[in-house]
Design a protein around this motif. Sequence first.
Motif, PDB file in Angstrom:
ATOM      1  N   LEU A 241       0.716  -1.115  -0.002  1.00  0.00           N
ATOM      2  CA  LEU A 241      -0.001  -0.019  -0.145  1.00  0.00           C
ATOM      3  C   LEU A 241       0.916   1.265   0.064  1.00  0.00           C
ATOM      4  CD1 LEU A 241      -2.465  -1.269   2.637  1.00  0.00           C
ATOM      5  CD2 LEU A 241      -2.915  -1.227   0.059  1.00  0.00           C
ATOM      6  N   SER A 242       0.873   1.678  -0.918  1.00  0.00           N
ATOM      7  CA  SER A 242       1.727   3.109  -1.274  1.00  0.00           C
ATOM      8  C   SER A 242       0.974   4.309  -0.954  1.00  0.00           C
ATOM      9  CB  SER A 242       2.347   3.155  -2.774  1.00  0.00           C
ATOM     10  OG  SER A 242       1.392   3.082  -3.660  1.00  0.00           O
ATOM     11  N   ASN A 243      -0.305   4.442  -0.792  1.00  0.00           N
ATOM     12  CA  ASN A 243      -0.969   5.480  -0.601  1.00  0.00           C
ATOM     13  C   ASN A 243      -1.373   6.083   0.801  1.00  0.00           C
ATOM     14  OD1 ASN A 243      -2.768   3.517  -0.541  1.00  0.00           O
ATOM     15  ND2 ASN A 243      -4.413   4.501  -1.360  1.00  0.00           N
ATOM     16  N   ILE A 244      -0.624   5.410   1.680  1.00  0.00           N
ATOM     17  CA  ILE A 244      -0.492   5.810   3.143  1.00  0.00           C
ATOM     18  C   ILE A 244       0.811   6.336   3.498  1.00  0.00           C
ATOM     19  CG2 ILE A 244      -1.033   4.681   5.546  1.00  0.00           C
ATOM     20  CD1 ILE A 244      -2.504   2.591   4.324  1.00  0.00           C
ATOM     21  N   LYS A 245       0.504   7.687   4.356  1.00  0.00           N
ATOM     22  CA  LYS A 245       1.566   8.320   4.935  1.00  0.00           C
ATOM     23  C   LYS A 245       1.707   8.151   6.429  1.00  0.00           C
ATOM     24  CE  LYS A 245       0.398  11.801   2.724  1.00  0.00           C
ATOM     25  NZ  LYS A 245      -0.090  13.560   2.691  1.00  0.00           N
TER      26      LYS A 245
END
Length: 158
Positions: free
Chosen positions: A49-53
């Motif tokens: 999951l790359s869309n979580i900061k």
Amino acid sequence: MLQCLTLELEMVFSWLNLLAKFGFSNITGIDYSPSAIQLSGSIIEKEGLSNIKLKVEDFLNPSAELSGFHICIDKGTFDAISLNPDNAVEKRKQYVKSLSRVLKVKGFFLITSCNWTKEELLNEFSEGFELFEELPTPRFSFGGRSGNSVAALVFQKT
């Protein structure tokens, strides 16, 4: 992708993963513990999951960049702050101020609490927030009375 700036507080076991899998973007998770952020980061990386900061933040003293969120999710942070023996009343007030600062007007705040009733939460968040919805939670009966072991409410910032 659903564009919604979402913030989750103290988020080792995270709703953010689920939101990301459903296509939400601009998702931020915070925790005051660097090791919790590290653990969450390894889970997020493992799931691709790359869309979580992720950020190390103290929600009672949030940084200036922590603002403009459409949704804020809390599933235990307010409870933990409330149990702090060191000036819990003032810390609860600071929590509400921080929440008001990070959420946009008309933004939503979802809280799940096992320490506070619906009525108590309505009182705690009466300034600047209004009840939008009560979410269903398990009920129990004991001694001829019934109630909920958990309160789950959605507030909207006014």
